[in-house]
Enzyme design. Structure first.
Site, PDB file in Angstrom:
ATOM      1  N   TYR A  13       0.829  -1.315   0.002  1.00 34.35           N
ATOM      2  CA  TYR A  13      -0.151  -0.133   0.038  1.00 34.35           C
ATOM      3  C   TYR A  13       0.723   1.064  -0.003  1.00 34.35           C
ATOM      4  CZ  TYR A  13      -4.591  -2.258   0.907  1.00 34.35           C
ATOM      5  OH  TYR A  13      -5.948  -2.889   1.023  1.00 34.35           O
ATOM      6  N   CYS A  24      -2.575  -0.528   9.288  1.00 32.70           N
ATOM      7  CA  CYS A  24      -1.966  -0.102   8.196  1.00 32.70           C
ATOM      8  C   CYS A  24      -1.569   1.527   8.353  1.00 32.70           C
ATOM      9  CB  CYS A  24      -2.330  -0.593   6.707  1.00 32.70           C
ATOM     10  SG  CYS A  24      -1.736   0.162   5.424  1.00 32.70           S
ATOM     11  N   ASN A  25      -0.580   2.032   8.337  1.00 35.40           N
ATOM     12  CA  ASN A  25      -0.173   3.586   8.399  1.00 35.40           C
ATOM     13  C   ASN A  25      -0.769   4.057   7.051  1.00 35.40           C
ATOM     14  OD1 ASN A  25       1.412   4.589  10.986  1.00 35.40           O
ATOM     15  ND2 ASN A  25       1.909   2.447  10.320  1.00 35.40           N
ATOM     16  N   CYS A  85       5.071   2.050  10.191  1.00 39.48           N
ATOM     17  CA  CYS A  85       4.616   1.229   9.231  1.00 39.48           C
ATOM     18  C   CYS A  85       4.350  -0.165  10.383  1.00 39.48           C
ATOM     19  CB  CYS A  85       5.451   0.794   8.092  1.00 39.48           C
ATOM     20  SG  CYS A  85       5.163  -0.656   7.158  1.00 39.48           S
ATOM     21  N   THR A  86       3.366  -0.977  10.226  1.00 40.95           N
ATOM     22  CA  THR A  86       3.145  -1.899  11.232  1.00 40.95           C
ATOM     23  C   THR A  86       3.873  -3.129  10.775  1.00 40.95           C
ATOM     24  OG1 THR A  86       1.376  -2.825   9.777  1.00 40.95           O
ATOM     25  CG2 THR A  86       0.788  -1.335  11.807  1.00 40.95           C
ATOM     26  N   HIS A  87       4.776  -3.189   9.666  1.00 40.66           N
ATOM     27  CA  HIS A  87       5.842  -4.124   9.391  1.00 40.66           C
ATOM     28  C   HIS A  87       7.040  -3.772  10.283  1.00 40.66           C
ATOM     29  CE1 HIS A  87       3.457  -4.963   5.885  1.00 40.66           C
ATOM     30  NE2 HIS A  87       4.241  -6.055   5.648  1.00 40.66           N
TER      31      HIS A  87
END
Length: 280
Positions: free
Chosen positions: A44, A75-76, A191-193
């Site tokens: 994204y 998700c940011n 970012c959630t990653h």
């Protein structure tokens, strides 16, 4: 019909949002969850704001059809682009389901924790270009300085399995260098990653820099939102959680196990968009 026993819907472009789901599972264990990773349209972070608004509405409709009583945009990039439009979309269809994003919870923790008033954010290009964190920080405290760094290659590297090799170390050092130069004392993992490589980020930034991720703040926001509508699940024991994705379910499960750090069941393959919109 939405009820206290209905599930919470959580979605992201891939497996990164599982770091948020992890916090929810730990903080609100009585709830049921359905997690959707839009892996067919990952990442994204390179999408336009208009695309992300469409994607978010499609996924929200899918999760509402599954009975979700609250939606978490884990998700940011999607939070920065689509939170308000998604709230308007739900209102337009007569839904009273709340939507929680990840920007505000992380910002509040970072601003409250910073000693110097100098904060950094590492995020995807889409999130940085949106200006969402700059707006949120200014709203929380106009005297705080924010240094934003776009990291276009980091989330794809993590999503692919992130081998802990020297190339990844050098990538992370390069992204962290501007924050070190700016003398920040707090860095938002935008970012959630990114929590999956938090030890490498901490090493590059130094032990005096605090890292802030959104998971804990999101869990608190979810609990408050459910309590306000009297929708907290009353069960005394643990709830259930299940997974869906829009492409490559086997790969999603293989990588997702590392992110969730909890037992990982089967992954259901679903389609939330017209075929001509699935390809990146």
């Amino acid at each position: 019909m939405v009820s206290p026993t209905s599930p919470i819907g959580v979605f992201d472009s891939g497996v990164g949002g599982l770091t948020v789901l992890h916090e929810l599972l730990v903080s609100l264990p009585s709830e049921d969850y359905v997690y959707l990773g839009d892996t067919a349209r990952f990442p994204y972070g390179e999408r336009t704001q208009a695309e992300l608004k469409v994607f978010a509405a499609q996924i929200a409709d899918h999760l509402l059809a599954a009975g979700a009583k609250l939606l978490v945009i884990a998700c940011n990039a999607a939070s920065s682009a689509a939170l308000h439009s998604l709230q308007n979309h739900l209102q337009s269809i007569g839904s009273d389901v709340d939507v929680i994003g990840v920007i505000a919870p992380a910002t509040q923790l970072a601003v409250a924790g910073s000693r110097s008033g100098r904060i950094g954010v590492l995020a995807t290009r889409a999130t940085v270009l949106s200006g969402a964190y700059a707006t949120a920080v200014a709203a929380a405290d106009p005297h705080v300085h924010l240094e934003s760094v776009a990291c276009p290659d980091l989330a794809p590297a993590i999503q692919s399995g992130f081998p802990f090799d020297e190339a990844l170390v050098e990538m992370i050092r390069g992204y962290c260098a501007p924050l070190t130069e700016a003398e920040v004392d707090t860095v938002i993992l935008g970012c959630t990653h990114y929590p999956l490589v938090a030890p490498m980020l901490q090493r590059a930034l130094g032990r005096g820099v605090s890292l802030v991720s959104s998971g804990a703040g999101v869990a608190r926001s979810v609990e408050r939102a459910l309590a306000a509508r009297q929708r907290l699940n009353p069960r005394p024991g643990e709830g259930s959680y299940r997974f869906q994705c829009t492409a490559a379910p086997d790969r999603f499960r293989e990588v997702g196990v590392r992110f969730l750090q909890l037992p990982f069941g089967a992954v259901e393959l679903v389609n939330v968009a017209p075929v001509d919109m699935v390809a990146p």
